[in-house]
Write an enzyme that holds these catalytic residues in place. Structure first.
Site, PDB file in Angstrom:
ATOM      1  N   HIS A 103       0.823  -1.146  -0.173  1.00 28.45           N
ATOM      2  CA  HIS A 103      -0.090   0.040   0.094  1.00 28.45           C
ATOM      3  C   HIS A 103       0.897   1.200   0.075  1.00 28.45           C
ATOM      4  O   HIS A 103       2.094   1.017   0.624  1.00 28.45           O
ATOM      5  CB  HIS A 103      -0.878  -0.212   1.308  1.00 28.45           C
ATOM      6  CG  HIS A 103      -0.117  -0.135   2.576  1.00 28.45           C
ATOM      7  ND1 HIS A 103       0.306  -1.410   2.959  1.00 28.45           N
ATOM      8  CD2 HIS A 103      -0.056   0.747   3.377  1.00 28.45           C
ATOM      9  CE1 HIS A 103       0.819  -1.311   4.164  1.00 28.45           C
ATOM     10  NE2 HIS A 103       0.700   0.037   4.561  1.00 28.45           N
ATOM     11  N   HIS A 105       0.873   5.310   1.041  1.00 29.64           N
ATOM     12  CA  HIS A 105       0.297   6.052   1.855  1.00 29.64           C
ATOM     13  C   HIS A 105       0.283   7.656   0.986  1.00 29.64           C
ATOM     14  O   HIS A 105       1.634   7.962   0.475  1.00 29.64           O
ATOM     15  CB  HIS A 105       0.988   6.604   3.335  1.00 29.64           C
ATOM     16  CG  HIS A 105       0.993   5.302   4.026  1.00 29.64           C
ATOM     17  ND1 HIS A 105       0.339   5.146   5.398  1.00 29.64           N
ATOM     18  CD2 HIS A 105       1.722   4.253   4.110  1.00 29.64           C
ATOM     19  CE1 HIS A 105       0.318   4.181   5.815  1.00 29.64           C
ATOM     20  NE2 HIS A 105       1.287   3.511   5.221  1.00 29.64           N
TER      21      HIS A 105
HETATM   22  P1  AMP Z   1       1.764   0.499   7.492  1.00 26.44           P
HETATM   23  O1  AMP Z   1       2.097   0.978   8.669  1.00 26.44           O
HETATM   24  O2  AMP Z   1       2.654   1.160   6.216  1.00 26.44           O
HETATM   25  O3  AMP Z   1       1.694  -0.887   7.094  1.00 26.44           O
HETATM   26  O4  AMP Z   1       0.360   1.145   7.310  1.00 26.44           O
HETATM   27  C1  AMP Z   1      -0.783   0.445   7.340  1.00 26.44           C
HETATM   28  C2  AMP Z   1      -1.741   1.588   7.716  1.00 26.44           C
HETATM   29  O5  AMP Z   1      -3.193   1.142   7.638  1.00 26.44           O
HETATM   30  C3  AMP Z   1      -1.758   2.308   9.052  1.00 26.44           C
HETATM   31  O6  AMP Z   1      -1.540   3.571   8.760  1.00 26.44           O
HETATM   32  C4  AMP Z   1      -3.068   1.819   9.708  1.00 26.44           C
HETATM   33  O7  AMP Z   1      -3.708   3.306  10.344  1.00 26.44           O
HETATM   34  C5  AMP Z   1      -3.977   1.581   8.369  1.00 26.44           C
HETATM   35  N1  AMP Z   1      -5.021   0.824   8.955  1.00 26.44           N
HETATM   36  C6  AMP Z   1      -4.919  -0.323   9.485  1.00 26.44           C
HETATM   37  N2  AMP Z   1      -6.325  -1.088   9.485  1.00 26.44           N
HETATM   38  C7  AMP Z   1      -7.028  -0.219   8.807  1.00 26.44           C
HETATM   39  C8  AMP Z   1      -8.275  -0.446   8.298  1.00 26.44           C
HETATM   40  N3  AMP Z   1      -9.268  -1.235   8.895  1.00 26.44           N
HETATM   41  N4  AMP Z   1      -9.002   0.730   7.846  1.00 26.44           N
HETATM   42  C9  AMP Z   1      -8.183   1.950   7.175  1.00 26.44           C
HETATM   43  N5  AMP Z   1      -6.864   1.986   7.652  1.00 26.44           N
HETATM   44  C10 AMP Z   1      -6.313   0.921   8.280  1.00 26.44           C
END
Ligand code: AMP
Ligand code: ZN
Length: 145
Positions: A103, A105
């Site tokens: 993903h 950001h």
């Molecule tokens: P990373 O730390 O780069 O793996 O980012 C994962 C991101 O996913 C974090 O910023 C979380 O806040 C976000 N996240 C986790 N679960 C969900 C969810 N159910 N809906 C939206 N965002 C999420």
């Protein structure tokens, strides 16, 4: 494609078994709001198919993802009247990755924000030291690139 699993949070969002605030979708891509935004408007862009990490994600998937990142970045920048934005992506827990489904950001940034770019610039001891790191990277590039 890597195995999509029912315990992958983002695969569950794609499947619709976990709710998400969707902002953009096409046959390959989904973008939705991060539930814990660094700055309000923080959006995530993912391929609908499960891949991880970036080094094991096919080029054609990454083309779809980065094109969608540009669309979403344009919308975040203009729609939220941001002054700039960050696009960032983590691979591995040591890099801060929490969800092992690739993903990107997209994070709006504003003048006078109290949340500046969140890493501290370092230094090489010398140009020679930098060259040794560059050389190790050059020699490890995938063949054909
Ligand atoms: P990373 O730390 O780069 O793996 O980012 C994962 C991101 O996913 C974090 O910023 C979380 O806040 C976000 N996240 C986790 N679960 C969900 C969810 N159910 N809906 C939206 N965002 C999420
Ligand atoms: Zn997944």
């Amino acid at each position: 494609m890597n195995d999509s699993t029912s315990d992958c949070v983002f695969c569950r969002i794609v499947a619709g078994t976990l709710p998400a605030c969707r902002v953009y979708e096409n046959p390959h891509i989904l973008a939705f709001m991060d539930i814990n935004p660094v700055i309000k408007g923080h959006t995530l862009v993912i391929p609908k198919a499960h891949y991880d990490p970036i080094t094991r994600t096919p080029d054609e998937v990454l083309v779809h993802v980065i094109t969608a990142v540009r669309h979403v970045a344009t919308a975040v920048w203009t729609g939220l009247k941001a002054d700039g934005l960050n696009v960032t992506q983590a691979n591995g827990a040591v890099a801060g990755q929490c969800v092992p489904h690739i993903h990107f950001h997209v994070i709006p940034r504003y003048e006078n924000s109290d949340n500046p770019r969140n890493w501290i610039p370092g230094k090489y001891a010398s140009t020679a030291e930098m060259e040794t790191f560059a050389d190790r990277i050059r020699r490890a590039l995938p063949t054909g690139t």
